[in-house]
Design a protein around this motif. Structure first.
Motif, PDB file in Angstrom:
ATOM      1  N   ARG A  38      -2.366 -17.939   3.686  1.00  0.00           N
ATOM      2  CA  ARG A  38      -1.636 -17.965   4.950  1.00  0.00           C
ATOM      3  C   ARG A  38      -1.310 -16.566   5.466  1.00  0.00           C
ATOM      4  N   CYS A  39      -1.593 -15.531   4.675  1.00  0.00           N
ATOM      5  CA  CYS A  39      -1.179 -14.193   5.091  1.00  0.00           C
ATOM      6  C   CYS A  39      -2.283 -13.169   4.886  1.00  0.00           C
ATOM      7  N   GLU A  40      -2.124 -12.036   5.555  1.00  0.00           N
ATOM      8  CA  GLU A  40      -3.042 -10.908   5.433  1.00  0.00           C
ATOM      9  C   GLU A  40      -2.225  -9.624   5.362  1.00  0.00           C
ATOM     10  N   LEU A  41      -2.462  -8.819   4.332  1.00  0.00           N
ATOM     11  CA  LEU A  41      -1.777  -7.540   4.167  1.00  0.00           C
ATOM     12  C   LEU A  41      -2.452  -6.514   5.071  1.00  0.00           C
ATOM     13  N   VAL A  42      -1.727  -6.012   6.077  1.00  0.00           N
ATOM     14  CA  VAL A  42      -2.341  -5.163   7.098  1.00  0.00           C
ATOM     15  C   VAL A  42      -1.809  -3.738   7.123  1.00  0.00           C
ATOM     16  N   ALA A  43      -0.677  -3.465   6.426  1.00  0.00           N
ATOM     17  CA  ALA A  43      -0.109  -2.122   6.506  1.00  0.00           C
ATOM     18  C   ALA A  43       0.806  -1.862   5.323  1.00  0.00           C
ATOM     19  N   GLU A  53      -1.579   5.729   0.111  1.00  0.00           N
ATOM     20  CA  GLU A  53      -3.041   5.733   0.164  1.00  0.00           C
ATOM     21  C   GLU A  53      -3.645   5.038  -1.057  1.00  0.00           C
ATOM     22  N   ALA A  54      -3.067   5.284  -2.236  1.00  0.00           N
ATOM     23  CA  ALA A  54      -3.556   4.630  -3.450  1.00  0.00           C
ATOM     24  C   ALA A  54      -3.348   3.120  -3.366  1.00  0.00           C
ATOM     25  N   ALA A  64      -5.890   2.991   9.086  1.00  0.00           N
ATOM     26  CA  ALA A  64      -4.959   3.002  10.213  1.00  0.00           C
ATOM     27  C   ALA A  64      -3.645   2.306   9.883  1.00  0.00           C
ATOM     28  N   GLY A  65      -3.631   1.556   8.782  1.00  0.00           N
ATOM     29  CA  GLY A  65      -2.420   0.839   8.398  1.00  0.00           C
ATOM     30  C   GLY A  65      -1.590   1.558   7.350  1.00  0.00           C
ATOM     31  N   VAL A  66      -1.910   2.827   7.067  1.00  0.00           N
ATOM     32  CA  VAL A  66      -1.186   3.613   6.065  1.00  0.00           C
ATOM     33  C   VAL A  66      -0.184   4.537   6.762  1.00  0.00           C
TER      34      VAL A  66
END
Length: 365
Positions: A38-43, A53-54, A64-66
């Motif tokens: 149900r979810c997506e990790l975007v940032a 970054e790691a 772009a999501g960091v």
């Protein structure tokens, strides 16, 4: 099926080497999100860019999501859900900023709630007024030793609950789990008073906060059930992590030298099957430390969102535990019983250390 975008604030450093300075709980949250379609990790955001970054490389977060600045991340990415995985002293500002953003629908925060009771209350109030779901990662509520114990209680197997005795962990950090579980066993009734004493002779810092060496606390819930916790050198006052006393028997969780769950009635003690699950993990071959408990907690976050109901991990229920913890330290400061509710703008234990009233020997670390 609903789909939610997720961002993590406070990725932490190397998750393979967790310490009391940082447990990399952002990784545990992200691993759990990866199990829910149900979810997506975007940032993600961390004040140490290398950490972010790691983390992004591990979980496939686009460059772009960091971020280093979480406020910029929220404004630009507009995530539906934000995991707050920073030390407790930072929870209040992050949670309130998320609530007031106008875009975040839910905040899933690490425990303990905050380093002051006033901050914990403000987080709950702001999220309620902004219609933002606030939950705390009290993932042990979903472990089989605890859910089976609760089932036995609800079925009346030991009659009415009279007292919850805790002989595991500490008062503030792990106590955010154990006192929470005591509340769960007692159907979420709030406490009416707390009395406590502690010893702090050797410095112990965890996630930026002082942690006593030994603690004794007693509290009474509004329905007459008692809670008792003894930590440090006194944690062997019962022969288990939890002893749930009832009018017709007892339930023990993590019996010393015995089963993970045990029922006692009529003088007879029998183990209750909870599979391979322990206080910390499911025990399966694929289990990262506590991962399946975290998976279940994240599933509850989205279930509550989907169903428009209050989560069993809600901030409102979390305040029941926070009041007991801070009232325990306030009792030490006052040298007397604290009746609830009470007001305190600071962390009584930290204040006693800062004033010199408590003066532990500095650690060698």
């Amino acid at each position: 099926m609903s789909r939610y975008t997720v961002a993590v604030v406070g990725t932490g450093a190397d998750p393979s080497n967790p310490t009391v300075e940082g447990f990399a709980m952002g990784y545990r949250h992200a691993e759990a999100y990866a199990t829910d379609d149900r979810c997506e990790l975007v940032a993600c955001a961390d004040i140490v860019r290398e950490n972010a970054e790691a983390f992004a490389e591990t979980f496939g977060v686009p460059e772009a999501g960091v971020y280093e600045d979480y406020e910029r991340m929220i404004a630009e990415v507009e995530p539906d859900v934000v995991s707050v995985c920073v030390p407790p002293s930072l929870h209040r500002d992050l949670v309130v900023d998320c609530a007031r953003s106008g875009v975040v629908r839910a905040v899933h925060c690490e425990k303990p709630m905050a380093d002051a009771l006033a901050d914990a209350r403000e987080m709950v109030r702001e999220c309620r007024e902004c219609d933002v779901q606030l939950t705390f990662n009290r993932q042990r509520r979903f472990g089989a030793p605890f859910t089976e114990a609760k089932r036995l209680l609800d079925e009346g197997t030991i009659g009415g609950l009279t007292r919850v005795e805790i002989g595991w962990g500490d008062f503030y950090d792990l106590g955010a789990h154990t006192v929470d579980l005591a509340g769960m066993f007692n159907d979420e009734h709030p406490a009416e008073w707390v009395i406590a004493a502690l010893d702090y002779r050797e410095e112990d810092l965890r996630f930026g906060s002082h942690q006593e060496n030994q603690m004794w606390a007693q509290w009474r819930y509004e329905n007459g059930v008692y809670g008792v916790l003894s930590s440090g050198k006194g944690d062997d006052f019962v022969d288990a992590a939890f002893l749930l006393r009832g009018t017709e028997g007892n339930i023990r969780i993590d019996v010393e030298g015995g089963p993970m769950l045990e029922l006692e009635r009529g003088g007879e003690r029998e183990p209750i099957d909870v599979g391979t699950e322990t206080l910390h993990r499911t025990g399966t071959e694929t289990d990262r430390f506590g991962s399946h408990f975290h998976d279940r907690a994240v599933a509850e976050v989205f279930d509550a969102l989907d169903e428009g109901r209050e989560s069993v991990l809600s901030g409102r229920l979390g305040l029941n535990t926070a009041e007991i913890l801070f009232a325990g330290y306030e009792s030490v400061r006052r040298r007397g019983r604290v009746d609830l509710p009470f007001d305190a703008d600071d962390h009584p234990f930290e204040a006693m250390v800062e004033s010199g009233e408590l003066s532990p020997e500095p650690s060698d670390d």
